[in-house]
Scaffold this motif. Structure first.
Motif, short mmCIF file in Angstrom:
data_model
loop_
_atom_site.label_atom_id
_atom_site.label_comp_id
_atom_site.label_asym_id
_atom_site.label_seq_id
_atom_site.Cartn_x
_atom_site.Cartn_y
_atom_site.Cartn_z
N LEU A 6 57.15 36.49 12.25
CA LEU A 6 56.23 35.47 12.74
C LEU A 6 56.48 35.13 14.19
N SER A 273 52.48 32.39 21.64
CA SER A 273 52.36 32.42 20.19
C SER A 273 51.70 33.70 19.70
N THR A 275 50.72 33.97 16.66
CA THR A 275 49.68 33.49 15.76
C THR A 275 48.39 33.22 16.52
N HIS A 276 48.51 32.52 17.64
CA HIS A 276 47.34 32.17 18.44
C HIS A 276 47.00 33.24 19.49
N GLN A 277 47.91 34.21 19.65
CA GLN A 277 47.69 35.32 20.57
C GLN A 277 47.55 34.87 22.03
N TYR A 287 54.01 21.80 13.88
CA TYR A 287 54.44 23.20 13.85
C TYR A 287 55.45 23.44 12.74
#
Length: 307
Positions: A6, A273, A275-277, A287
């Motif tokens: 992750l 991130s 996840t958020h790219q 978070y």
């Protein structure tokens, strides 16, 4: 290849180099580089560390995340990705860029400081790169970083340990790991052989367990603990003995890095991130609240910056 993480540590980015960015197109504004260097020259002796971190890190808000985006440049033996980039980041290159920036007063000193952060003894080659946060990156940057985990959670901090098998990690490196597109087999064979003399080493890192942040069955936030986190700290997400050996050759205990900032009385996590790219701000509590007891992420390590 499926990704089993992750976070975006430099070593993971090296293994899965360009997994997120092989077909990525981004219109880069070169003005950001000029603004970055100008900001460095105006910060000396006029701002505290937290303000410097906030100002320089904010310049890259929204910049795309691309794993394993940095290398040793065109003269590098194995990884010829650019050494200095302001267009894309992974979590570690983002932290390194800001850390080097707050120490520097010119483009030349920035490059020197970045090299000293990223490479052992300032030697620019793949073997000397600080690939593993708990084994290389943090111990080799003690001149500019001080572990404050025990100060933040003096009664609660724990230790995460794992065995880092660097030889097996080298054997798992692929052409994508070094951004190689053609004629890669001889280079890969040499790279695999280069790391085979390396021994398995235990890596330890203290961390604040999430159970000390969210107290009791109702998960009450431990505000006293959060109040002890200095703004501008470097944060490392800790996954004790993270079981990745089957996929990357070794287990790990750090998965992600970023900065903790205090804004209007609340803590913010600023990071590149996966996840958020992109580089984003996220509420610190929100978070970590997403991770329950079944998650491999058990807490975080904190480092203050010395200048």
């Amino acid at each position: 290849m499926k990704k089993y993480w992750l976070g975006c540590c430099l070593l993971v980015g090296s293994l899965y180099n360009h997994a997120n960015g092989s077909d990525f197109e981004y219109i880069y504004d070169p003005a950001i580089e000029r603004v970055f260097y100008q900001s460095m020259t105006t910060q000396v002796n006029s701002m505290d560390v937290a303000t410097r971190v906030e100002r320089l890190s904010h310049l890259f808000m929204g910049a795309p995340y691309v794993g394993g985006n940095a290398g040793e440049g065109q003269s590098g033996q194995f990884d010829k990705d650019p050494m200095i980039r302001f267009d894309v980041f992974d979590c570690t290159t983002y932290v390194e860029t800001v850390l080097a920036g707050i120490q520097s007063v010119s483009a030349g000193s920035f490059k020197d400081n970045l090299i000293n952060i990223r490479y052992q003894h300032g030697q620019v080659n793949f073997m000397q790169r600080n690939h593993f946060p708990s084994l290389d990156w943090l111990p080799n940057n003690r001149k500019i970083l001080q572990d404050i985990t025990d100060r933040v959670a003096p009664k609660h901090f724990q230790k995460a340990s794992t065995q880092i098998d660097r030889a097996a990690w080298y054997r798992h490196l692929s052409a994508k790991s070094i951004a190689c597109k053609q004629g890669c087999e001889p280079l890969l064979e040499k790279l695999h052989a280069t790391g085979q003399h390396l021994q398995v080493v235990q890596a330890d890192i203290p961390y604040v367990p999430l159970t000390a942040v969210f107290l009791g069955p109702d998960k009450q936030v431990n505000q006293a603990l959060l109040d002890r986190i200095p703004s501008g700290s470097v944060i490392n997400m800790v996954r004790p003995d993270w079981a990745l050996k089957n996929w990357i050759g070794t287990n790990l205990n750090v998965s992600h890095q970023g900065f903790v900032l205090r804004q209007d009385g609340r803590l913010i996590l600023r990071h590149a991130s996966v996840t958020h790219q992109k580089v984003v701000d996220e509420d610190f509590i929100d978070y970590f609240a997403q991770y329950d007891a079944s998650s491999s992420l058990k807490g975080f390590n904190l480092q203050s910056i010395r200048l």
